[in-house]
Design a protein around this motif. Structure first.
Motif, PDB file in Angstrom:
ATOM      1  N   VAL A  40       0.849  -1.169   0.000  1.00 46.81           N
ATOM      2  CA  VAL A  40       0.000   0.000   0.000  1.00 46.81           C
ATOM      3  C   VAL A  40       0.895   1.232   0.000  1.00 46.81           C
ATOM      4  CG1 VAL A  40      -1.702   1.277   1.315  1.00 46.81           C
ATOM      5  CG2 VAL A  40      -1.810  -1.204   1.246  1.00 46.81           C
ATOM      6  N   PHE A  41       0.631   2.131  -0.938  1.00 46.24           N
ATOM      7  CA  PHE A  41       1.379   3.373  -1.036  1.00 46.24           C
ATOM      8  C   PHE A  41       0.403   4.540  -0.866  1.00 46.24           C
ATOM      9  CE2 PHE A  41       3.755   0.265  -3.503  1.00 46.24           C
ATOM     10  CZ  PHE A  41       5.019   0.396  -2.943  1.00 46.24           C
ATOM     11  N   PRO A  42       0.490   5.233   0.233  1.00 44.50           N
ATOM     12  CA  PRO A  42      -0.447   6.345   0.453  1.00 44.50           C
ATOM     13  C   PRO A  42      -0.135   7.542  -0.443  1.00 44.50           C
ATOM     14  CG  PRO A  42       1.152   6.251   2.224  1.00 44.50           C
ATOM     15  CD  PRO A  42       1.402   5.046   1.349  1.00 44.50           C
ATOM     16  N   ILE A  43      -1.161   8.291  -0.734  1.00 46.54           N
ATOM     17  CA  ILE A  43      -1.005   9.509  -1.527  1.00 46.54           C
ATOM     18  C   ILE A  43      -0.414  10.589  -0.633  1.00 46.54           C
ATOM     19  CG2 ILE A  43      -2.261  11.293  -2.776  1.00 46.54           C
ATOM     20  CD1 ILE A  43      -4.340   9.044  -3.388  1.00 46.54           C
ATOM     21  N   THR A  44       0.579  11.306  -1.138  1.00 41.20           N
ATOM     22  CA  THR A  44       1.215  12.375  -0.378  1.00 41.20           C
ATOM     23  C   THR A  44       0.335  13.617  -0.356  1.00 41.20           C
ATOM     24  OG1 THR A  44       3.334  11.492  -1.128  1.00 41.20           O
ATOM     25  CG2 THR A  44       3.366  13.646  -0.105  1.00 41.20           C
ATOM     26  N   THR A  66       7.746  17.467   0.620  1.00 42.51           N
ATOM     27  CA  THR A  66       8.790  16.781  -0.141  1.00 42.51           C
ATOM     28  C   THR A  66      10.045  16.596   0.710  1.00 42.51           C
ATOM     29  OG1 THR A  66       7.919  17.657  -2.210  1.00 42.51           O
ATOM     30  CG2 THR A  66      10.205  16.890  -2.239  1.00 42.51           C
ATOM     31  N   ASP A  67      10.398  17.602   1.494  1.00 41.71           N
ATOM     32  CA  ASP A  67      11.559  17.485   2.380  1.00 41.71           C
ATOM     33  C   ASP A  67      11.385  16.338   3.375  1.00 41.71           C
ATOM     34  OD1 ASP A  67      12.798  19.617   1.128  1.00 41.71           O
ATOM     35  OD2 ASP A  67      12.185  21.085   2.636  1.00 41.71           O
ATOM     36  N   GLU A  68      10.187  16.197   3.918  1.00 50.44           N
ATOM     37  CA  GLU A  68       9.920  15.108   4.862  1.00 50.44           C
ATOM     38  C   GLU A  68       9.993  13.752   4.169  1.00 50.44           C
ATOM     39  OE1 GLU A  68       9.390  15.085   8.342  1.00 50.44           O
ATOM     40  OE2 GLU A  68      10.254  17.081   8.009  1.00 50.44           O
ATOM     41  N   VAL A  69       9.440  13.666   2.977  1.00 50.22           N
ATOM     42  CA  VAL A  69       9.484  12.410   2.224  1.00 50.22           C
ATOM     43  C   VAL A  69      10.932  12.025   1.950  1.00 50.22           C
ATOM     44  CG1 VAL A  69       8.939  11.358  -0.006  1.00 50.22           C
ATOM     45  CG2 VAL A  69       7.203  12.693   1.190  1.00 50.22           C
ATOM     46  N   LYS A  70      11.742  12.983   1.526  1.00 53.71           N
ATOM     47  CA  LYS A  70      13.150  12.715   1.238  1.00 53.71           C
ATOM     48  C   LYS A  70      13.912  12.340   2.508  1.00 53.71           C
ATOM     49  CE  LYS A  70      13.762  15.689  -2.816  1.00 53.71           C
ATOM     50  NZ  LYS A  70      14.491  16.857  -3.340  1.00 53.71           N
ATOM     51  N   LYS A  71      13.590  12.994   3.603  1.00 51.86           N
ATOM     52  CA  LYS A  71      14.259  12.755   4.886  1.00 51.86           C
ATOM     53  C   LYS A  71      14.146  11.283   5.294  1.00 51.86           C
ATOM     54  CE  LYS A  71      13.484  14.320   9.617  1.00 51.86           C
ATOM     55  NZ  LYS A  71      12.780  15.362  10.391  1.00 51.86           N
ATOM     56  N   TYR A  72      12.999  10.685   5.025  1.00 54.22           N
ATOM     57  CA  TYR A  72      12.770   9.301   5.412  1.00 54.22           C
ATOM     58  C   TYR A  72      12.918   8.327   4.236  1.00 54.22           C
ATOM     59  CZ  TYR A  72      11.241  11.251   9.781  1.00 54.22           C
ATOM     60  OH  TYR A  72      11.206  11.921  10.974  1.00 54.22           O
ATOM     61  N   ASN A  73      13.438   8.855   3.116  1.00 56.46           N
ATOM     62  CA  ASN A  73      13.671   8.020   1.935  1.00 56.46           C
ATOM     63  C   ASN A  73      12.410   7.240   1.575  1.00 56.46           C
ATOM     64  OD1 ASN A  73      15.294   7.147  -0.173  1.00 56.46           O
ATOM     65  ND2 ASN A  73      15.922   5.314   0.933  1.00 56.46           N
ATOM     66  N   SER A  74      11.311   7.943   1.554  1.00 57.54           N
ATOM     67  CA  SER A  74      10.014   7.322   1.319  1.00 57.54           C
ATOM     68  C   SER A  74       9.520   7.584  -0.103  1.00 57.54           C
ATOM     69  CB  SER A  74       9.016   7.868   2.345  1.00 57.54           C
ATOM     70  OG  SER A  74       7.812   7.153   2.279  1.00 57.54           O
ATOM     71  N   PHE A  75       8.284   7.212  -0.357  1.00 61.45           N
ATOM     72  CA  PHE A  75       7.669   7.402  -1.665  1.00 61.45           C
ATOM     73  C   PHE A  75       6.882   8.704  -1.701  1.00 61.45           C
ATOM     74  CE2 PHE A  75       8.219   2.859  -1.294  1.00 61.45           C
ATOM     75  CZ  PHE A  75       8.780   2.536  -2.520  1.00 61.45           C
ATOM     76  N   HIS A  76       6.920   9.370  -2.810  1.00 59.58           N
ATOM     77  CA  HIS A  76       6.190  10.627  -3.005  1.00 59.58           C
ATOM     78  C   HIS A  76       5.183  10.401  -4.122  1.00 59.58           C
ATOM     79  CE1 HIS A  76       5.393  14.691  -4.428  1.00 59.58           C
ATOM     80  NE2 HIS A  76       5.801  15.105  -3.251  1.00 59.58           N
ATOM     81  N   ILE A  77       3.909  10.368  -3.754  1.00 60.66           N
ATOM     82  CA  ILE A  77       2.857  10.127  -4.734  1.00 60.66           C
ATOM     83  C   ILE A  77       1.877  11.286  -4.665  1.00 60.66           C
ATOM     84  CG2 ILE A  77       0.987   8.603  -5.449  1.00 60.66           C
ATOM     85  CD1 ILE A  77       2.591   6.310  -4.096  1.00 60.66           C
ATOM     86  N   SER A  78       1.833  12.068  -5.724  1.00 59.80           N
ATOM     87  CA  SER A  78       0.892  13.180  -5.779  1.00 59.80           C
ATOM     88  C   SER A  78      -0.110  12.946  -6.903  1.00 59.80           C
ATOM     89  CB  SER A  78       1.628  14.504  -5.999  1.00 59.80           C
ATOM     90  OG  SER A  78       2.328  14.487  -7.218  1.00 59.80           O
ATOM     91  N   ILE A  79      -1.263  13.583  -6.769  1.00 59.27           N
ATOM     92  CA  ILE A  79      -2.285  13.480  -7.799  1.00 59.27           C
ATOM     93  C   ILE A  79      -2.505  14.863  -8.390  1.00 59.27           C
ATOM     94  CG2 ILE A  79      -4.718  13.018  -8.277  1.00 59.27           C
ATOM     95  CD1 ILE A  79      -4.654  10.948  -6.068  1.00 59.27           C
ATOM     96  N   TRP A  80      -2.397  14.938  -9.705  1.00 60.19           N
ATOM     97  CA  TRP A  80      -2.654  16.169 -10.455  1.00 60.19           C
ATOM     98  C   TRP A  80      -3.629  15.830 -11.566  1.00 60.19           C
ATOM     99  CZ3 TRP A  80      -0.729  20.989  -9.314  1.00 60.19           C
ATOM    100  CH2 TRP A  80       0.247  21.034  -8.328  1.00 60.19           C
TER     101      TRP A  80
END
Length: 72
Positions: free
Chosen positions: A1-5, A30-44
């Motif tokens: 499961v990958f949550p939407i950012t 984005t800084d927080e996502v990078k800090k934890y080396n996580s996934f960044h999923i945005s919806i446009w």
């Protein structure tokens, strides 16, 4: 499961942020996502990138957020 950012509609319509405010928040997220080396999923949504009406200048937010995401 990958949550939407985040989703642009939430930032603009629900939170009432303008393009500059939204970009600032997106950079913080984005800084927080990078800090934890996580996934960044945005919806446009396509129709919100047309730079018309309420969504004027949001295409630049999209482009700048992608550029920021790709920075080291």
């Amino acid at each position: 499961v990958f949550p939407i950012t985040y989703m642009e509609g939430t930032l603009g319509e629900d939170l009432g942020l303008g393009p500059n405010e939204a970009l600032h928040l997106i950079k913080n997220i984005t800084d927080e996502v990078k800090k934890y080396n996580s996934f960044h999923i945005s919806i446009w949504h396509n129709h919100k990138l047309n730079n018309m009406f309420f969504w004027k200048d949001w295409r630049q937010v999209f482009e700048k957020s992608i550029s920021y995401l790709n920075e080291d």
